[in-house]
Design a protein around this motif. Structure first.
Motif, PDB file in Angstrom:
ATOM      1  N   PRO A  47      76.167 -31.870  15.746  1.00  0.00           N
ATOM      2  CA  PRO A  47      75.045 -31.926  15.324  1.00  0.00           C
ATOM      3  C   PRO A  47      73.905 -33.385  16.135  1.00  0.00           C
ATOM      4  N   ASP A  48      73.208 -32.649  15.953  1.00  0.00           N
ATOM      5  CA  ASP A  48      71.784 -33.592  15.704  1.00  0.00           C
ATOM      6  C   ASP A  48      71.731 -33.863  17.304  1.00  0.00           C
ATOM      7  N   SER A  49      71.898 -32.982  17.802  1.00  0.00           N
ATOM      8  CA  SER A  49      72.228 -33.220  19.916  1.00  0.00           C
ATOM      9  C   SER A  49      70.530 -32.464  19.458  1.00  0.00           C
ATOM     10  N   ALA A  50      69.844 -32.982  20.773  1.00  0.00           N
ATOM     11  CA  ALA A  50      69.171 -32.019  21.148  1.00  0.00           C
ATOM     12  C   ALA A  50      68.951 -31.373  22.190  1.00  0.00           C
ATOM     13  N   LEU A  51      68.057 -30.472  22.732  1.00  0.00           N
ATOM     14  CA  LEU A  51      68.062 -29.039  23.559  1.00  0.00           C
ATOM     15  C   LEU A  51      66.966 -29.390  24.064  1.00  0.00           C
ATOM     16  N   VAL A  52      66.425 -29.822  25.382  1.00  0.00           N
ATOM     17  CA  VAL A  52      64.970 -29.354  26.165  1.00  0.00           C
ATOM     18  C   VAL A  52      65.231 -28.322  26.600  1.00  0.00           C
ATOM     19  N   LEU A  53      64.160 -27.163  27.305  1.00  0.00           N
ATOM     20  CA  LEU A  53      63.700 -26.352  28.160  1.00  0.00           C
ATOM     21  C   LEU A  53      61.664 -26.884  28.679  1.00  0.00           C
ATOM     22  N   TYR A  54      61.977 -26.278  29.922  1.00  0.00           N
ATOM     23  CA  TYR A  54      60.797 -26.944  30.315  1.00  0.00           C
ATOM     24  C   TYR A  54      60.624 -26.006  31.599  1.00  0.00           C
ATOM     25  N   THR A  55      59.450 -26.244  31.978  1.00  0.00           N
ATOM     26  CA  THR A  55      58.808 -25.372  33.578  1.00  0.00           C
ATOM     27  C   THR A  55      58.857 -26.590  33.946  1.00  0.00           C
ATOM     28  N   ASP A  56      58.488 -26.087  35.593  1.00  0.00           N
ATOM     29  CA  ASP A  56      58.727 -27.412  36.853  1.00  0.00           C
ATOM     30  C   ASP A  56      57.089 -28.214  37.156  1.00  0.00           C
ATOM     31  N   GLU A  82      59.068 -33.878  17.357  1.00  0.00           N
ATOM     32  CA  GLU A  82      57.176 -33.833  18.072  1.00  0.00           C
ATOM     33  C   GLU A  82      57.067 -35.013  18.628  1.00  0.00           C
ATOM     34  N   SER A  83      57.573 -36.524  18.243  1.00  0.00           N
ATOM     35  CA  SER A  83      57.937 -37.465  18.879  1.00  0.00           C
ATOM     36  C   SER A  83      58.273 -36.909  20.356  1.00  0.00           C
ATOM     37  N   LEU A  84      59.461 -36.806  19.816  1.00  0.00           N
ATOM     38  CA  LEU A  84      59.645 -36.469  21.366  1.00  0.00           C
ATOM     39  C   LEU A  84      59.546 -36.069  23.044  1.00  0.00           C
ATOM     40  N   ALA A  85      58.494 -34.825  21.995  1.00  0.00           N
ATOM     41  CA  ALA A  85      57.706 -33.546  23.497  1.00  0.00           C
ATOM     42  C   ALA A  85      56.346 -35.097  23.512  1.00  0.00           C
ATOM     43  N   ASP A  86      56.156 -35.716  22.955  1.00  0.00           N
ATOM     44  CA  ASP A  86      54.942 -36.395  22.766  1.00  0.00           C
ATOM     45  C   ASP A  86      55.499 -37.422  24.023  1.00  0.00           C
ATOM     46  N   VAL A  87      56.594 -37.826  23.991  1.00  0.00           N
ATOM     47  CA  VAL A  87      56.732 -38.945  24.912  1.00  0.00           C
ATOM     48  C   VAL A  87      57.388 -38.650  26.050  1.00  0.00           C
ATOM     49  N   LEU A  88      58.279 -37.215  26.312  1.00  0.00           N
ATOM     50  CA  LEU A  88      58.301 -37.010  27.466  1.00  0.00           C
ATOM     51  C   LEU A  88      56.991 -36.650  28.669  1.00  0.00           C
ATOM     52  N   LEU A 125      56.747 -26.826  27.804  1.00  0.00           N
ATOM     53  CA  LEU A 125      58.240 -27.543  27.327  1.00  0.00           C
ATOM     54  C   LEU A 125      58.548 -27.127  25.234  1.00  0.00           C
ATOM     55  N   VAL A 126      59.484 -26.887  25.882  1.00  0.00           N
ATOM     56  CA  VAL A 126      60.522 -26.714  23.646  1.00  0.00           C
ATOM     57  C   VAL A 126      61.154 -27.875  23.541  1.00  0.00           C
ATOM     58  N   VAL A 127      61.456 -27.964  22.700  1.00  0.00           N
ATOM     59  CA  VAL A 127      62.511 -29.497  21.622  1.00  0.00           C
ATOM     60  C   VAL A 127      63.043 -29.065  20.803  1.00  0.00           C
ATOM     61  N   ILE A 128      64.699 -28.758  20.433  1.00  0.00           N
ATOM     62  CA  ILE A 128      65.204 -28.576  19.582  1.00  0.00           C
ATOM     63  C   ILE A 128      65.674 -29.462  19.028  1.00  0.00           C
ATOM     64  N   ARG A 129      66.166 -29.862  17.691  1.00  0.00           N
ATOM     65  CA  ARG A 129      67.481 -30.848  17.011  1.00  0.00           C
ATOM     66  C   ARG A 129      68.057 -30.046  16.668  1.00  0.00           C
ATOM     67  N   LEU A 130      68.947 -29.632  17.203  1.00  0.00           N
ATOM     68  CA  LEU A 130      70.454 -28.677  16.814  1.00  0.00           C
ATOM     69  C   LEU A 130      71.694 -29.781  15.782  1.00  0.00           C
TER      70      LEU A 130
END
Length: 409
Positions: free
Chosen positions: A343-352, A382-388, A404-409
């Protein structure tokens, strides 16, 4: 691999436009090669000298006023700090070593401010391009019987015709951009997952319309599950976006009707064979099961999703990777793997576009992503996506599209 160091002096010298830097006394400080060729003088004959001492007005032509017009422009730039674009200038130049013999020449001139350490304008960048050949071949000049006013009027008329063409092109580009924005909003809506925090970002390449071939998709499934996907169609612009829209819709539908991501990508691969321009598309599909704390995933030639736990440890999901869509001549089932999450991990999907750089191994881009996730893993999506995006995309803009997709699990 380190970024190459740019030799700005070499760039200055290689620029095709003639450039000179003048101080507040209108003395040459620096000139590039194109400028010296147009001036017909060596750098040492220019630097340190007053510009109009070297290039005075034609004393035999009472209508000659180039030095006054250009000089006034210099003073405006120094006083206001605003770039000044002059109308086409006729400035007669002495013909080589033949003192007193002047040749009619035409110049396009832009003067730009250059602040010093104090912030005040201390120099003027004098950009000059000679357009004498164009003016002569267009029939505007070379007629000494015509007055300067008549000549200038015809020049303005030609310039107005060019301006009308430019206005029409800008209007067409604006309409195309409006279509692109509407298309983007229709095909890449903001996600509204039920009961879970997610953020998406879409960043087109520099110079592209605000639409491209990258996509993302989030689909709520029964029993507190979600299907998430990102994909990348080869190419940019409206044509790639059209292919993207078809593939995104097909994968979204397949995700609702199949048991897992491998089967969903298998269906998408079969469908892609009927779409021109879909070959070599990459995609990754992930099924998140919150009650079971598992992630099922499958990749069609796509960069691996990143899973970062609440301690900042990063794991790339790369155990179910297959070639891109349309890469195999025969149908083969797509692989699928399962990973557990806390719990509370984060999953990040993205393109190259987020990780790849020209002339650089992809492992360096993955390492940058991993480092950024470790430092910022506790941020909200939202903040993590902006920082990345801020840390990983080049400051001058990306040369490839990025989803880019960021999901809090």
């Amino acid at each position: 691999m380190t970024e190459p160091q740019i030799d700005f002096e070499a760039v200055f010298q290689a620029l095709p436009a003639g450039l000179a830097v003048l101080n507040q006394r209108l003395e040459y400080v620096a000139v590039n090669e194109s400028y010296t060729q147009m001036a017909g003088r060596r750098p040492e004959e220019l630097v340190g000298h007053y510009i109009f001492g070297l290039f005075p007005d034609n004393p035999f032509d009472p209508d000659s006023e180039g030095s006054r017009t250009v000089g006034d422009s210099f003073l405006r730039v120094l006083a206001t700090g605003v770039r000044d674009t002059l109308p086409l200038q006729r400035f007669d130049v002495e013909r080589g070593a033949r003192t007193g013999v002047f040749e009619e020449r035409y110049w396009s001139i832009i003067n730009s401010p250059m602040p010093g350490p104090s912030g005040r304008v201390e120099y003027v960048i004098h950009r000059v391009e000679e357009v004498t050949d164009y003016i002569r071949t267009s029939g505007v000049s070379g007629q000494r019987g015509r007055s300067a006013q008549e000549l200038q009027a015809e020049v303005y008329m030609r310039a107005r015709e060019l301006q009308d063409i430019n206005d029409a092109l800008r209007s067409a580009h604006a309409r195309e951009r409006e279509i692109a924005l509407t298309l983007q909003d229709a095909m890449l809506p903001a996600p509204q997952p039920v009961g879970h925090r997610a953020a998406v970002r879409y960043q087109p390449a520099v110079g592209a319309l605000n639409v491209c071939g990258d996509w993302y998709d989030l689909v709520d499934l029964p029993r507190d599950r979600m299907a998430v996907a990102v994909g990348d169609v080869v190419g940019h612009g409206l044509e790639a976006a059209g292919v993207m829209g078809q593939l995104r819709s097909a994968l979204s539908a397949a995700s609702r009707a199949t048991a897992g991501p491998g089967e969903a990508l298998e269906i998408l691969g079969l469908y892609s064979r009927s779409i021109e321009g879909a070959e070599a598309t990459t995609a990754v599909s992930v099924f998140i099961d919150w009650p079971a704390h598992t992630i099922k995933y499958s990749s069609a030639g796509h960069p691996p999703p990143a899973l970062v736990d609440q301690a900042g440890h990063v794991r790339f999901l790369d155990l179910a990777t297959d070639p891109p869509l349309g890469a195999r001549p025969d149908h083969v089932p797509r692989p699928q793997a399962t990973a557990r999450f806390t719990p509370d991990s984060a999953l990040v999907l993205y393109t190259d576009g987020l990780i790849e750089r020209r002339h650089e191994d992809i492992d360096l881009g993955l390492a940058r992503l991993s480092s950024s996730l470790t430092r910022h893993h506790s941020l909200d999506p939202e903040s993590l996506a902006d920082v990345l995006l801020s840390e990983l995309l080049p400051p001058t803009g990306a040369t490839d599209d990025t989803a880019l997709v960021v999901i809090r699990l």
